[in-house]
Design a protein around this motif. Structure first.
Motif, PDB file in Angstrom:
ATOM      1  N   THR A 190      -6.807  14.800   3.295  1.00  0.00           N
ATOM      2  CA  THR A 190      -7.937  13.988   3.768  1.00  0.00           C
ATOM      3  C   THR A 190      -7.657  12.486   3.802  1.00  0.00           C
ATOM      4  O   THR A 190      -8.497  11.715   4.253  1.00  0.00           O
ATOM      5  CB  THR A 190      -9.183  14.204   2.868  1.00  0.00           C
ATOM      6  N   VAL A 191      -6.475  12.071   3.334  1.00  0.00           N
ATOM      7  CA  VAL A 191      -6.265  10.627   3.161  1.00  0.00           C
ATOM      8  C   VAL A 191      -6.354   9.856   4.479  1.00  0.00           C
ATOM      9  O   VAL A 191      -6.909   8.753   4.532  1.00  0.00           O
ATOM     10  CB  VAL A 191      -4.928  10.350   2.422  1.00  0.00           C
ATOM     11  N   GLU A 192      -5.848  10.458   5.561  1.00  0.00           N
ATOM     12  CA  GLU A 192      -5.824   9.732   6.836  1.00  0.00           C
ATOM     13  C   GLU A 192      -7.251   9.504   7.343  1.00  0.00           C
ATOM     14  O   GLU A 192      -7.632   8.396   7.728  1.00  0.00           O
ATOM     15  CB  GLU A 192      -4.999  10.528   7.857  1.00  0.00           C
ATOM     16  N   ARG A 193      -8.030  10.560   7.297  1.00  0.00           N
ATOM     17  CA  ARG A 193      -9.425  10.459   7.731  1.00  0.00           C
ATOM     18  C   ARG A 193     -10.173   9.483   6.812  1.00  0.00           C
ATOM     19  O   ARG A 193     -10.946   8.649   7.255  1.00  0.00           O
ATOM     20  CB  ARG A 193     -10.065  11.864   7.678  1.00  0.00           C
ATOM     21  N   TYR A 194      -9.900   9.610   5.514  1.00  0.00           N
ATOM     22  CA  TYR A 194     -10.580   8.756   4.523  1.00  0.00           C
ATOM     23  C   TYR A 194     -10.344   7.284   4.821  1.00  0.00           C
ATOM     24  O   TYR A 194     -11.288   6.490   4.910  1.00  0.00           O
ATOM     25  CB  TYR A 194     -10.042   9.083   3.126  1.00  0.00           C
ATOM     26  N   LEU A 195      -9.077   6.917   4.969  1.00  0.00           N
ATOM     27  CA  LEU A 195      -8.784   5.497   5.148  1.00  0.00           C
ATOM     28  C   LEU A 195      -9.404   4.988   6.448  1.00  0.00           C
ATOM     29  O   LEU A 195      -9.992   3.902   6.484  1.00  0.00           O
ATOM     30  CB  LEU A 195      -7.272   5.255   5.130  1.00  0.00           C
ATOM     31  N   GLY A 196      -9.303   5.809   7.497  1.00  0.00           N
ATOM     32  CA  GLY A 196      -9.911   5.413   8.774  1.00  0.00           C
ATOM     33  C   GLY A 196     -11.409   5.192   8.600  1.00  0.00           C
ATOM     34  O   GLY A 196     -11.961   4.166   9.023  1.00  0.00           O
ATOM     35  N   ASP A 197     -12.092   6.139   7.953  1.00  0.00           N
ATOM     36  CA  ASP A 197     -13.552   6.053   7.787  1.00  0.00           C
ATOM     37  C   ASP A 197     -13.942   4.882   6.893  1.00  0.00           C
ATOM     38  O   ASP A 197     -14.861   4.121   7.205  1.00  0.00           O
ATOM     39  CB  ASP A 197     -14.106   7.345   7.146  1.00  0.00           C
ATOM     40  N   VAL A 198     -13.239   4.743   5.775  1.00  0.00           N
ATOM     41  CA  VAL A 198     -13.648   3.731   4.790  1.00  0.00           C
ATOM     42  C   VAL A 198     -13.367   2.325   5.306  1.00  0.00           C
ATOM     43  O   VAL A 198     -14.190   1.418   5.137  1.00  0.00           O
ATOM     44  CB  VAL A 198     -12.947   3.989   3.433  1.00  0.00           C
ATOM     45  N   LEU A 199     -12.233   2.146   5.955  1.00  0.00           N
ATOM     46  CA  LEU A 199     -11.917   0.794   6.431  1.00  0.00           C
ATOM     47  C   LEU A 199     -12.960   0.290   7.418  1.00  0.00           C
ATOM     48  O   LEU A 199     -13.232  -0.908   7.469  1.00  0.00           O
ATOM     49  CB  LEU A 199     -10.518   0.753   7.049  1.00  0.00           C
ATOM     50  N   LYS A 200     -13.572   1.223   8.162  1.00  0.00           N
ATOM     51  CA  LYS A 200     -14.622   0.793   9.111  1.00  0.00           C
ATOM     52  C   LYS A 200     -15.814   0.182   8.387  1.00  0.00           C
ATOM     53  O   LYS A 200     -16.556  -0.608   8.946  1.00  0.00           O
ATOM     54  CB  LYS A 200     -15.120   2.003   9.918  1.00  0.00           C
ATOM     55  N   THR A 201     -16.013   0.588   7.126  1.00  0.00           N
ATOM     56  CA  THR A 201     -17.195   0.099   6.399  1.00  0.00           C
ATOM     57  C   THR A 201     -16.911  -1.189   5.626  1.00  0.00           C
ATOM     58  O   THR A 201     -17.827  -1.786   5.073  1.00  0.00           O
ATOM     59  CB  THR A 201     -17.691   1.154   5.381  1.00  0.00           C
ATOM     60  N   LEU A 202     -15.641  -1.595   5.538  1.00  0.00           N
ATOM     61  CA  LEU A 202     -15.315  -2.766   4.711  1.00  0.00           C
ATOM     62  C   LEU A 202     -15.338  -4.053   5.525  1.00  0.00           C
ATOM     63  O   LEU A 202     -14.919  -4.071   6.681  1.00  0.00           O
ATOM     64  CB  LEU A 202     -13.915  -2.610   4.096  1.00  0.00           C
ATOM     65  N   THR A 203     -15.823  -5.108   4.901  1.00  0.00           N
ATOM     66  CA  THR A 203     -15.786  -6.429   5.523  1.00  0.00           C
ATOM     67  C   THR A 203     -14.673  -7.221   4.826  1.00  0.00           C
ATOM     68  O   THR A 203     -14.185  -6.796   3.770  1.00  0.00           O
ATOM     69  CB  THR A 203     -17.126  -7.156   5.287  1.00  0.00           C
ATOM     70  N   PRO A 204     -14.265  -8.362   5.380  1.00  0.00           N
ATOM     71  CA  PRO A 204     -13.217  -9.151   4.717  1.00  0.00           C
ATOM     72  C   PRO A 204     -13.548  -9.448   3.247  1.00  0.00           C
ATOM     73  O   PRO A 204     -12.668  -9.484   2.397  1.00  0.00           O
ATOM     74  CB  PRO A 204     -13.155 -10.422   5.559  1.00  0.00           C
ATOM     75  N   LYS A 205     -14.826  -9.641   2.940  1.00  0.00           N
ATOM     76  CA  LYS A 205     -15.230  -9.922   1.553  1.00  0.00           C
ATOM     77  C   LYS A 205     -14.908  -8.755   0.606  1.00  0.00           C
ATOM     78  O   LYS A 205     -14.734  -8.945  -0.604  1.00  0.00           O
ATOM     79  CB  LYS A 205     -16.735 -10.183   1.569  1.00  0.00           C
TER      80      LYS A 205
END
Ligand SMILES: Cc1cc2nc3c(=O)[nH]c(=O)nc-3n(C[C@H](O)[C@H](O)[C@H](O)COP(=O)(O)OP(=O)(O)OC[C@H]3O[C@@H](n4cnc5c(N)ncnc54)[C@H](O)[C@@H]3O)c2cc1C
Length: 499
Positions: free
Chosen positions: A361-376
């Protein structure tokens, strides 16, 4: 009488205070001056004779009220700088008798108060000798830094190295063995974790007993202490594997701006014979995250790596860095030392988030989670990091990792958030802790991940039980046996201290 080594505390201008006892009624340590002034208070129990120091002064206590995270603050009543293992044993026994919580403190580089206590903090750095260094093993005190051991092993003829080294190496052996120790800069792919390379431990249990344990001897304690978050014993010495070290390191830096291409190359490189270490950095620059793979080969000067075959099939163009082995091993230390000197690194708030993901699941996870992160969510001084680990090489029951599936790989993902300055806006910490709680629940429930407990994720005792899963009954049994009064390492909250 052989001198009760004075516990000089420097309290007040020119005045040195000597701790002679603990007042169980008042719950405080008693100095010689206080005892002399109030002879009627004879209820205080005498502290044992020590080879080191027991400090009560404000400066010593203030220095250990927080950790690298600067989120949780707790002032201990005293600080022990042990001069011997016997000091650790005697003071744990004493604290147990008086129900004073005890926390061993390594470099305090966890970020959520894991090593704090309002009772006694034991500064393990006081014990940092190398007792033996041979071709295949080292026996060291738990307060030694991995950096110090790596330098000593490399200076030996022929050169040696620990098979697994954390990215930052100014961490104590006892501290990283208590959490697991993933190979941030050496090892990881096919070498397991640092806990997989421990032959024997010397441990002071929560009853003050000094025990040698290994896979074959008192294995319940060995299993409960390695990756056991300081719950069942304080590691005082470790016998560790050493392996041959090459003289040079060549690192290929490969950049990406999309998830799929990054993971395709990552999977090629982690399976490629000849590549010794791989980690990756990621950023959260709004909607277009970037990824950088660091793939390293160790080699002798006479046999440089063959770049073409090593990178065959990889789509990115490499930047190549050639260094000596130790320069490579200490590259993260160099970076951190720089921000420590120039940006006040130690005082910055760091609500870190660290988890294991299964290879599926790591590939899907990183793709999904990075979309929710802001530079902060990472910050200019922070980092997003990914570390691959071949599942078959992890041999210990702890730390907990995701359930086995079809993939032979697991990955640690770190979102190492660092606030921009020492003064954060109101609500910043609460916001980041809530983010971590949310992310952790998602990681666990949607992607089959587990916590790597070095960061800042609020956990209840119930969360911990679920986290430890089928290892929980054994850990609880070891806790009952080795720390029956629950005095050790309360800051982790595993057995309810933080509920
Ligand atoms: C820049 C940076 C890079 C890092 N890179 C990596 C990495 O590559 N891989 C990785 O796995 N981790 C990494 N970490 C996390 C690190 O392993 C943990 O924070 C570890 O706990 C730090 O060791 P320490 O000496 O600071 O331990 P502490 O933070 O002092 O202690 C950790 C916990 O263990 C307990 N403890 C300390 N000493 C002992 C002992 N002797 N016996 C029993 N319990 C003890 C403490 O009470 C506390 O609960 C990194 C951290 C930083 C800041």
């Amino acid at each position: 009488m052989i001198g009760r080594r004075a516990f000089l505390t420097g309290a007040g201008a020119g005045a040195a205070a000597v701790v002679v006892g603990f007042d169980p009624l008042g719950g405080g340590w008693v100095t010689r001056a206080e005892a002399a002034a109030r002879p009627e208070r004879s209820s205080f129990a005498r502290v044992p004779e020590l080879d080191g120091e027991l400090a009560l002064d404000a400066a010593s206590r203030d220095a250990v009220t927080t950790d690298l995270g600067n989120i949780v603050h707790q002032r201990p009543r005293a600080v022990l700088r042990p001069g011997s293992v016997r000091d650790v044993s005697r003071m744990v026994r004493f604290c147990r008798e008086h129900r004073v919580p005890v926390a061993p403190r390594g470099q305090a580089h966890t970020t959520y108060g894991q090593g704090l206590a309002d009772g006694l903090v034991i500064e393990m750095r006081s014990l940092r000798r190398i007792h033996a260094l041979t071709a295949d093993r080292a026996e060291v005190d738990a307060g030694i830094h991995w950096m110090e051991l790596a330098k000593a092993a490399f200076a030996r003829t022929p050169r040696r190295t620990p098979p697994v080294l954390t990215g930052y190496t100014q961490l104590t052996v006892g501290g990283t063995l208590s959490v697991g120790g993933i190979g941030g800069i050496v090892g990881g792919l096919d070498s397991g974790l640092q806990v997989d390379h421990v032959r024997e431990l010397e441990v002071v249990t929560g009853t003050g007993e000094v025990v040698r344990c290994s896979r074959r001897r008192r294995s319940d304690l060995f299993d409960a202490v390695l990756g056991g978050l300081g719950q069942c014993g304080i590691i005082t010495k470790a016998v560790l594997d050493l392996v041959p070290a090459k003289e040079r390191a060549r690192t290929y830096l490969l950049g990406y701006d999309d998830n799929a291409r990054f993971f395709r190359d990552l999977r090629i490189l982690i399976e490629r014979p000849g590549i010794d270490h791989v980690y990756a950095e990621f950023t959260s620059a709004g909607t277009s995250p970037t990824y950088t793979i660091h793939a390293t080969v160790f080699h002798e000067p006479a046999a440089p790596p063959k770049d073409g075959p090593l990178l065959a099939g990889v789509s990115a163009t490499p930047e190549i860095q050639d260094t000596g082995y130790l320069e490579y091993v200490f590259s993260i230390d160099t970076l951190i030392d720089e921000v420590r000197a120039t940006q006040g690194w130690d005082r910055l708030v760091k609500p870190w988030f660290d988890v294991w993901l299964p290879g599926e699941t790591v590939e899907r996870y990183l793709g999904d989670v990075l979309k929710t992160l802001t530079p902060k969510d990472i910050g200019p001084l922070g980092a997003g990091l990914l570390y691959p680990q071949r599942r078959s090489e992890k041999g210990r029951p702890l730390p907990r990792v995701p359930e086995a599936g079809a993939s032979p790989w697991m990955f640690v993902i770190d979102i190492n958030t660092v606030a921009e300055g020492p003064d954060v806006e109101p609500g910043y910490v609460a916001e980041m802790l809530a983010r971590n709680e949310r992310l952790y629940a998602r990681t666990r429930d949607e992607y089959g991940g587990t916590l790597y407990p070095i960061g800042s994720v609020p956990m209840t005792a119930r969360d911990w039980r679920a986290h430890f899963g089928d290892v929980w009954p054994k850990l609880r049994a070891a806790k009952r046996r080795y720390d029956p009064d629950g005095v050790l390492t309360p800051g982790q909250g595993v057995f309810g201290h933080r509920d």
